[in-house]
Every structure is written in C-alpha cells, then in structure tokens.
Design a protein around this motif. Structure first.
Motif, PDB file in Angstrom:
ATOM      1  N   THR A 399       0.722  -1.321   0.020  1.00 57.74           N
ATOM      2  CA  THR A 399      -0.003  -0.092  -0.035  1.00 57.74           C
ATOM      3  C   THR A 399       0.643   1.408   0.072  1.00 57.74           C
ATOM      4  OG1 THR A 399      -1.949  -1.273   1.004  1.00 57.74           O
ATOM      5  CG2 THR A 399      -1.791   1.218   1.331  1.00 57.74           C
ATOM      6  N   GLN A 453      -7.590  -0.206  -0.332  1.00 57.45           N
ATOM      7  CA  GLN A 453      -7.981  -1.232   0.303  1.00 57.45           C
ATOM      8  C   GLN A 453      -8.955  -0.819   1.364  1.00 57.45           C
ATOM      9  OE1 GLN A 453      -4.272  -2.435   2.176  1.00 57.45           O
ATOM     10  NE2 GLN A 453      -4.725  -4.396   2.481  1.00 57.45           N
ATOM     11  N   ASP A 533      -5.877  -1.891  -4.776  1.00 59.31           N
ATOM     12  CA  ASP A 533      -4.946  -2.606  -3.765  1.00 59.31           C
ATOM     13  C   ASP A 533      -5.958  -3.301  -3.351  1.00 59.31           C
ATOM     14  OD1 ASP A 533      -3.411  -2.589  -1.530  1.00 59.31           O
ATOM     15  OD2 ASP A 533      -3.454  -0.647  -0.577  1.00 59.31           O
TER      16      ASP A 533
HETATM   17 MG   LIG Z   1      -1.993  -3.046   2.187  1.00 61.41          MG
END
Ligand SMILES: [Mg+2]
Ligand SMILES: Nc1ncnc2c1ncn2[C@@H]1O[C@H](COP(=O)(O)OP(=O)(O)OP(=O)(O)O)[C@@H](O)[C@H]1O
Length: 599
Positions: A399, A453, A533
């Motif tokens: 990330t 995410q 993500d």
């Molecule tokens: Mg991540």
C-alpha cells in the motif's frame, strides 16, 4: 535604560512572545480581508454608545423636570424619551440581525478557506493527528477566530470610546465624582492579571480535552458494530465517564477561579457604587447638584465600572484567539501539496493517450516519519496495456508503494515518473531511453484511478458516488462500468438501481459488493493508470477473473497495478514484483508459478 529596552526586544523576538507575534500577524491577514465588516461592527457599537449616553441625559432631564415641577416641558421630554426608546429598540434589533448575518458569513468563509487549506496539506504529517483533533481545530478554533476577528477590534474601540465619553460627562459635572468612579481600576487590573495566566493554561488544556473527547465520540460511533460484537459497551460507557470526569474537574478548577475573581470584582463594584451614592446624596443635600445629575452620575458610574471590566476581559479573549490561531497554524504551516503542474499533466495525457502511459520508480527509498523504513532502492516498471502484480507479506509495503505512486507520500530518495508508451511498434510497450516522461507529483494524480484497500464509498446514491469522479457521466455510462465490474448483477435488482442510497461507508452492501462498486467507480474515471489495492480480495474466484479480464479489455492501453496474493490475479499478470525486507524485485516466471501453486 538602553539595556532594559534591549532586553525587552530580545524577549519579544524569542519564545512565547515571538509565537504570540506570529499568531497575531496570521490573524491580521484575516482582519485585513474583513476590514469593511469590522468597520460596520465598530460603527454599530459606537452608535449604541451614543444612544446609551443620550438616554442617560434624557432621563436626567426627566428627573430634573419632575423634581422641579416644570409640567410644561415634562410632556415634551417624556414624548422624546419614549420615541427615543422605541427607536432604540428597532435600530438595535436591525443591527443585531445584520451583525449575526455578517458573523455567519465570515465564519463560513473562513471555514471554507481553512477546509481547503487543510485538505491540500501533505498527507503524512496530517496523518499524525487524530481526525477528532482535526475536526475540533477546524470547527471550534476557526469559530473562535472568526468571532474574534469581527468583534475584538470593534469592542476595543467601542469600550474605550464608551469609557472616555462617560468619564468626560461625569468629569464635566463633577471632578471628584469622576475620580471616585475610577478607584476600582487598580484592583481590577491585579485581579485580571491572575485570571489571565490561569486562563491561558486553561484554554490550551480545554482545547486538547475537547479534541480528545471529539475523537472518542467519533471513533465510538463509527466502530459501533465492533463495540457491540466484542461486547465492549460497558467499557466504552466507562471510558466516556472517565473522560467526562477529567473534563469536569478541569472545568471545576477554572469555574472556582472565575467565581472568586467575579466576587472580588463585584465587591469592588459595590464599594465604588455605594461611595458614589454617598457622595451623590451628600452633594444633593448641600445643593451642589440636582436630583437629575445624581441619576446621571449613578447610571454612568455603573457604566464606567462595567466598561472597564469589559476592557480588561478583552485580554483573556485575545489570549484564546491567539491560542486557537496557534492550533490552526500547527496544521496550516505543514507542507502543502503542489498542484502547479496540472496543465503539463493534462497535455502529457492528451499527447500519449493512444500509446498509453507507463509508470516507473528508480532507486526509490522511503521511511515513514516514525522512522519505519519500508522501501530501499526500489526499481519498478508498470507498462501500458498490462497487468502488473505486486506481492509481499502483510505489512511489507504494498500500500505504501501505491501511496508513493499517487504522490500521497514523498520518497526520501529516487525518482518516480510517468512515461509515454510505444505500444504501436511491437505491441509490447517498453520504457525507451528517449520516451517522453513526466515526474510524478500531486498534479499527476488526475491520471490515476484508484481502488483503495478497504471500503471507500461515500454516502449518497450509487450514481452520486460514480459521478464524483466524472460529473457528466450518463446513466448508460454508469451502468456499463457497473457491468464491467460485475456489480450490475446486484445493482440492477435494487428498486432504485443506480439511484439507490448507499449507507455510511457502504454499510448496506457486502464487502465484495462494495469492492465491485469501488472498481466500477475507478473504471468510470477511465484513467490511463489504474491502481487496485487488494481490490478483488473479497470476490469469489469466478467473479474476480471476470472483473480483471473486463478491466484489461479496453480500447486504450491501460496500465494496471494490482496488489494481490491470489492466483487468479497473478495468472493474468505479465510482470510480478515482490517486496521483501524493504527490497523490491521482479519475479521470474517459475517463481510466479510457485506462488500460484503454493496458494
Ligand atoms: Mg495494504
Ligand atoms: N501512516 C503510517 N505511519 C507509519 N507507519 C506506517 C503507516 N502506514 C503504514 N505504516 C507501516 O509501513 C509498513 C508497510 O505498510 P503497508 O500498509 O504498506 O503494508 P502492506 O504491504 O500494504 O500490508 P497489507 O498486505 O497488510 O495491506 C507497515 O509496517 C506499517 O506498520
């Protein structure tokens, strides 16, 4: 003497005074912006002072006429008095209305200005603050400053003018009386000095406490499901009570102090007014003044004491305004994002739309402000028309790498750029030495679509969410993207389809459904670079495969970077990079096969 002045100057330039000076200068930038409103407020206040003074003089006349039995002038003065009082009520209400409207307008404008400045502050230093703290600074501190900007200078002028005129009138009729009305000054000054230093400490403590409470409330209500699931209700109620207890004891200490100070001030006020009464009665008995003059003295001596107290109370107000300014400056002085190359990014996109736009990192190293080193000397290429995978253990830095590509974070070392693809020649778009490039910056963010995410849907309808990235999108375009993201199969069944409301953070959809909505929104943006993500982590294998295929089937070559562990996604990737121990390297085909096998 010279030495003393030098010492004072030194003190002003350093430490607290320096800070106070910087905060005052910062507030002045808003004072300059709203000088017209400040003049209006001052004018209104001065008018009120004149009205008050004329009213006192009229009542003096009235009393004199009554006690002097001058019936002929009595009616006329009485009519004047009533007309004046009625006019006063109307003017006061009108000015009140205007003042409130102006104050609301200034408050909103300042909040909008600071809102925008806070949003363009760089993400990393901002992340060090709790959102509850940021919210308190934005709402309460800005309100303190906006009302301070509008009221403080006018009040200083108004109270000073009120004090001087009242004093001048009393002085004109009786010098001794005027001096008697001032005996409270030294006591008031000593009192306020103690109050002031305590107030400063209390202001800071109170702001920090408010921020803590607001953070607690916000976190509790947004995590209500987890609190219930873990059976934490008693714990949270207890935590709230503890916070309230701290708040209460802080307030209690301060209230005690201010009550004591008020008692002392009022005591001084009573001594002053009783002395004025005694002197007035004596003067009336000796025939030195009339009953009317005595009434005038009594009303003005009261006004002198109250104005003086109001002037003294302005010092703590100034302290709370500068404290709030300091708290906002903590945030606004942090580095801001630079969007100056927006135009270049647009031109770069138009020029290279057909050939595609790739992304590369060269020799990039990054550590968070906490000192946590996440990436070391990373070289990374993602080519147009391909799916590039990014794998690594949880907490490895996937990330973080996407945040760097989005220029949400700035690397301590290395270069990151977009490059023009050359998909036309061999169908294999590679980064060429002579490729046109554009360094990554917040301005290049417009060329990305991003599926973060976790859930990132906003409240509103599905269509509102989709149109947040493309305001002019038609219903058909929206539905097409929902179909590509395999989201139409459940949206199409809803009573209001794309006009169905989404709850807070998409809580009326399952995680996999929210992921598909998020992907559809990213597709609608139709950006040349797409960052996913773990965007398909909650989907079943068939749906995941279909979504990823649909994403890559596009008329324009899209660069797609996907962080994943799942074989479905890895099988579709042309290149896969792995992050391990802060290093990032491209995996060999057999290594990719091994990951797929071992899953
Ligand atoms: Mg991540
Ligand atoms: N805002 C932050 N401040 C300080 N450290 C952070 C911050 N965000 C992440 N980190 C740290 O950076 C490291 C990398 O985090 P990152 O979120 O990039 O991992 P990830 O590979 O995406 O993990 P996952 O697969 O669990 O999503 C972690 O050790 C994390 O503790």
């Amino acid at each position: 003497m010279k030495k003393k002045i030098k010492w004072i100057c030194e003190r002003l330039k350093s430490g607290r005074f320096k800070q106070l000076w910087i905060q005052t200068v910062w507030i002045y930038s808003y004072v300059r912006m709203y000088w017209k409103e400040i003049v209006f407020y001052t004018g209104t206040g001065l008018l009120g002072t004149i009205i008050g003074l004329v009213s006192s003089l009229l009542s003096k006349d009235l009393v004199d006429l009554i006690t002097g039995h001058q019936a002929s002038r009595l009616v006329m003065t009485f009519v004047w008095y009533i007309a004046f009082s009625a006019g006063n009520i109307c003017v006061t209400q009108l000015l009140n209305y205007l003042s409130n409207m102006i104050s609301l307008k200034v408050d909103q404008e300042m909040k909008a200005d600071i809102f925008q400045k806070m949003l363009t502050t760089r993400l990393e230093p901002l992340m060090a603050y709790h959102t509850g703290d940021l919210l308190t600074r934005w709402s309460s501190d800005v309100s303190v400053i906006s009302s301070g900007v509008l009221n403080w200078i006018p009040n200083l002028i108004i109270y000073t003018a009120k004090f001087i005129t009242s004093f001048a009138v009393v002085f004109y009729y009786d010098v001794t009386f005027a001096l008697l009305a001032l005996i409270g000054i030294p006591v008031s000054i000593v009192m306020s000095k103690t109050l002031l230093s305590k107030m400063q400490a209390n202001n800071k403590q109170s702001a920090a406490m408010n921020a803590k409470m607001s953070g607690f409330h916000q976190e509790t209500f947004s995590n209500i499901q987890a609190i219930k699931a873990f059976d934490l209700i008693p714990l949270y109620v207890c935590r709230l009570q503890e916070l309230q207890k701290d708040y209460f004891s802080m307030k209690k200490k301060f209230q005690k102090l201010s009550a004591m100070t008020s008692i002392m001030m009022s005591f001084v006020g009573i001594v002053v007014s009783y002395s004025c009464y005694a002197l007035g009665i004596y003067r009336v008995f000796t025939g030195a003044i009339t009953y009317g003059t005595m009434t005038l003295f009594l009303s003005l001596s009261g006004s002198l004491t109250s104005t003086l107290n109001a002037l003294i109370a302005m010092v703590p107000t100034a302290v709370s305004i500068t404290t709030s300014a300091g708290r906002l400056m903590d945030i606004l002085d942090m580095p801001h994002e630079d969007f100056s190359e927006r135009k270049q990014a647009e031109v770069f996109y138009k020029k290279n739309k057909r050939a595609g736009i790739g992304v590369c990192m060269e020799n990039v190293s990054y550590a968070y402000h906490t000192g946590k080193k996440v990436l070391t000397d990373v070289d990374f290429w993602a080519e147009p028309g391909q799916l590039t995978g990014l794998v690594g253990a949880s907490g490895g830095g996937k990330t973080t790498m996407l945040r760097l590509l989005l220029s949400l974070l700035e690397p301590q070392q290395g270069t990151m750029k977009l490059y023009a693809g050359d998909a036309g020649q061999d169908g294999n778009s590679q980064f060429q030495k002579d490729s046109q490039t554009l360094p990554l910056s917040p301005a290049t963010r417009q060329l990305y679509a991003y599926v973060p995410q976790g859930n990132a849907m906003f409240s509103g309808t599905i269509a509102d969410n989709m149109r947040s990235v493309k305001p002019d999108a038609t219903d058909k375009e929206i539905i097409d993207c929902l179909k590509k993201a395999c989201a139409w199969e459940f949206i199409g069944q809803l009573p209001d389809t794309i006009y169905e409301k989404i709850g807070e953070r998409g809580n009326n959809f399952s995680e996999g459904q929210a992921q598909r909505l998020s992907i559809a929104r990213a597709l609608l943006k139709n950006a040349p670079v797409l960052l996913l993500d773990e965007a398909t982590s909650a989907l079943d294998i068939e749906t995941e495969k279909q979504v990823l295929k649909n994403i890559m089937e596009d008329s324009l070559p899209r660069t797609c970077i996907v962080t994943t562990h799942r074989p479905t996604a890895l099988k579709l990737c042309k290149n896969v990079y792995a992050i391990q121990d802060t290093r990032c390297r491209q995996l060999l085909p057999e290594e990719i096969q091994k990951i797929i096998r071992d899953f």
